[in-house]
Design a protein around this motif. Structure first.
Motif, short mmCIF file in Angstrom:
data_model
loop_
_atom_site.label_atom_id
_atom_site.label_comp_id
_atom_site.label_asym_id
_atom_site.label_seq_id
_atom_site.Cartn_x
_atom_site.Cartn_y
_atom_site.Cartn_z
N LYS A 66 27.31 -20.30 -0.76
CA LYS A 66 28.14 -19.20 -1.25
C LYS A 66 29.60 -19.42 -0.89
O LYS A 66 29.95 -19.66 0.26
CB LYS A 66 27.66 -17.87 -0.69
CG LYS A 66 26.34 -17.40 -1.31
CD LYS A 66 26.22 -15.89 -1.23
CE LYS A 66 25.08 -15.40 -2.08
NZ LYS A 66 25.07 -13.92 -2.21
N GLN A 67 30.46 -19.34 -1.90
CA GLN A 67 31.89 -19.57 -1.72
C GLN A 67 32.56 -18.34 -1.12
O GLN A 67 32.25 -17.20 -1.49
CB GLN A 67 32.52 -19.90 -3.07
CG GLN A 67 34.01 -20.21 -3.00
CD GLN A 67 34.63 -20.35 -4.37
OE1 GLN A 67 34.15 -19.77 -5.33
NE2 GLN A 67 35.68 -21.14 -4.47
N SER A 97 28.68 -24.34 -14.61
CA SER A 97 28.84 -24.02 -13.19
C SER A 97 27.66 -24.57 -12.41
O SER A 97 26.57 -24.77 -12.95
CB SER A 97 28.94 -22.50 -13.00
OG SER A 97 30.11 -21.99 -13.60
N ASP A 122 35.77 -24.13 -7.00
CA ASP A 122 35.04 -23.14 -7.77
C ASP A 122 33.74 -23.72 -8.32
O ASP A 122 33.51 -24.94 -8.30
CB ASP A 122 35.90 -22.62 -8.92
CG ASP A 122 37.09 -21.80 -8.43
OD1 ASP A 122 36.97 -21.23 -7.31
OD2 ASP A 122 38.11 -21.74 -9.13
N ASP A 123 32.89 -22.84 -8.84
CA ASP A 123 31.56 -23.24 -9.27
C ASP A 123 31.58 -24.31 -10.37
O ASP A 123 30.70 -25.17 -10.43
CB ASP A 123 30.78 -22.02 -9.78
CG ASP A 123 30.53 -21.00 -8.68
OD1 ASP A 123 30.66 -21.38 -7.50
OD2 ASP A 123 30.20 -19.85 -9.00
N ASP A 124 32.58 -24.27 -11.26
CA ASP A 124 32.61 -25.22 -12.37
C ASP A 124 33.14 -26.60 -11.97
O ASP A 124 33.14 -27.52 -12.78
CB ASP A 124 33.44 -24.66 -13.53
CG ASP A 124 34.90 -24.45 -13.14
OD1 ASP A 124 35.16 -24.21 -11.94
OD2 ASP A 124 35.76 -24.52 -14.02
N LEU A 160 27.56 -15.70 -6.50
CA LEU A 160 27.55 -16.93 -5.73
C LEU A 160 28.70 -16.98 -4.72
O LEU A 160 29.12 -18.06 -4.30
CB LEU A 160 27.63 -18.14 -6.66
CG LEU A 160 26.38 -18.45 -7.49
CD1 LEU A 160 26.61 -19.65 -8.38
CD2 LEU A 160 25.17 -18.67 -6.60
N GLN A 161 29.19 -15.82 -4.33
CA GLN A 161 30.31 -15.75 -3.40
C GLN A 161 30.04 -14.71 -2.32
O GLN A 161 29.18 -13.85 -2.47
CB GLN A 161 31.60 -15.40 -4.15
CG GLN A 161 31.99 -16.45 -5.20
CD GLN A 161 33.07 -15.97 -6.13
OE1 GLN A 161 33.28 -14.77 -6.30
NE2 GLN A 161 33.76 -16.90 -6.77
N ILE A 203 22.68 -26.19 -5.55
CA ILE A 203 23.09 -25.68 -4.23
C ILE A 203 21.99 -25.90 -3.21
O ILE A 203 22.24 -26.28 -2.06
CB ILE A 203 23.46 -24.20 -4.34
CG1 ILE A 203 24.76 -24.03 -5.14
CG2 ILE A 203 23.61 -23.57 -2.96
CD1 ILE A 203 25.16 -22.61 -5.39
#
Length: 253
Positions: free
Chosen positions: A98-99, A217, A197-199, A107-108, A223
């Motif tokens: 998780k960012q 993404s 970032d996810d992408d 996802l953060q 992950i």
């Protein structure tokens, strides 16, 4: 006088157009080179920042193992998303993949690796009376740790807490593993951090991945592999990964 005027020549329109085209091409090439230099510079800064963050976390965990006679204690939430490692009176609570963002989405999260101090010999689990393992300003709820009443912001058992990850980064792996018999000393400390970032991230360690899809993404399966890497697409200067493994031996017995 007439011969003097005839001897003076200027540029034709065609010559001016050719000269302008040449200058434009030169300026374009210079601009591209400068942009690439700028991207390389920011890539280096980003990579250095994540490497420093990874090194500081690894050193912090290894130092606490070296200065403690306590055996590390590992804890997991019911659904396996929230984890904790206690070394003496120091507790590391973490979420993988998780960012860190100020306004998190699915996802953060606001905090991904939280270090605090607990009573020596105790290590509250995420499933015991909804004990808080991260600060109250995290908006995640108990759904993350197996359901029930909201766990975050209720009972805070730790003190002197701090977030160890830098903004926009995430833990892709965090392990404190005993190499001796029955998971005892010496201990191997593994820290993997991904920034971006996810992408911008993917994992080619699984068969189905998004590494060749610049618009996609990172997926939960990628992950879960704990082996994130940068795609190398546009914006790669804002993506970096770092891995560090060390072995720590308790000096106090």
């Amino acid at each position: 006088m007439r011969s003097l005027r005839h001897s003076q020549k200027g540029f034709t329109v065609l010559e001016l157009m050719i000269a302008t085209a040449v200058v434009s091409v030169v300026l374009l090439m210079v601009s591209v080179i400068m942009i690439n230099i700028g991207n390389l510079y920011y890539k280096g800064i980003t990579q250095s920042k994540i490497q420093d963050n990874t090194r500081s976390i690894t050193d912090d965990v290894a130092q606490r193992i070296s200065l403690s006679s306590a055996i590390p204690k590992w804890l997991n939430s019911t659904d396996g998303n929230l984890h904790a490692v206690c070394i003496g009176d120091t507790r590391y609570t973490y979420i993988l993949g998780k960012q860190i963002k100020k306004a998190p989405s699915s996802l953060q999260t606001r905090h991904a690796l939280w270090r605090d101090t607990v009573s020596a010999g105790s290590c509250p689990t995420p499933d015991t009376a909804n004990l808080v393992l991260m600060p109250a300003n995290d908006i995640d709820t108990a759904a993350l740790i197996g359901g029930g009443a909201p766990a975050y912001g209720q009972v805070y058992q730790g003190t002197n807490g701090s977030e160890l990850l830098s903004p926009n980064s995430r833990l892709s792996n965090f392990e404190v593993r005993g190499l001796g018999p029955l998971n005892t000393a010496p201990y191997q400390v593994v820290v993997d951090i991904a920034y971006g970032d996810d992408d911008l991230l993917c994992s080619n360690s699984i068969v189905t991945n998004t590494c060749n899809d610049t618009a996609a993404s990172v997926t939960p399966a990628e992950i879960a592999s704990r082996k994130l890497s940068c795609k190398g697409k546009a914006g790669d200067s804002y993506c970096a990964t770092a891995n560090l493994t060390t072995v720590a031996v308790p000096r106090l017995q």
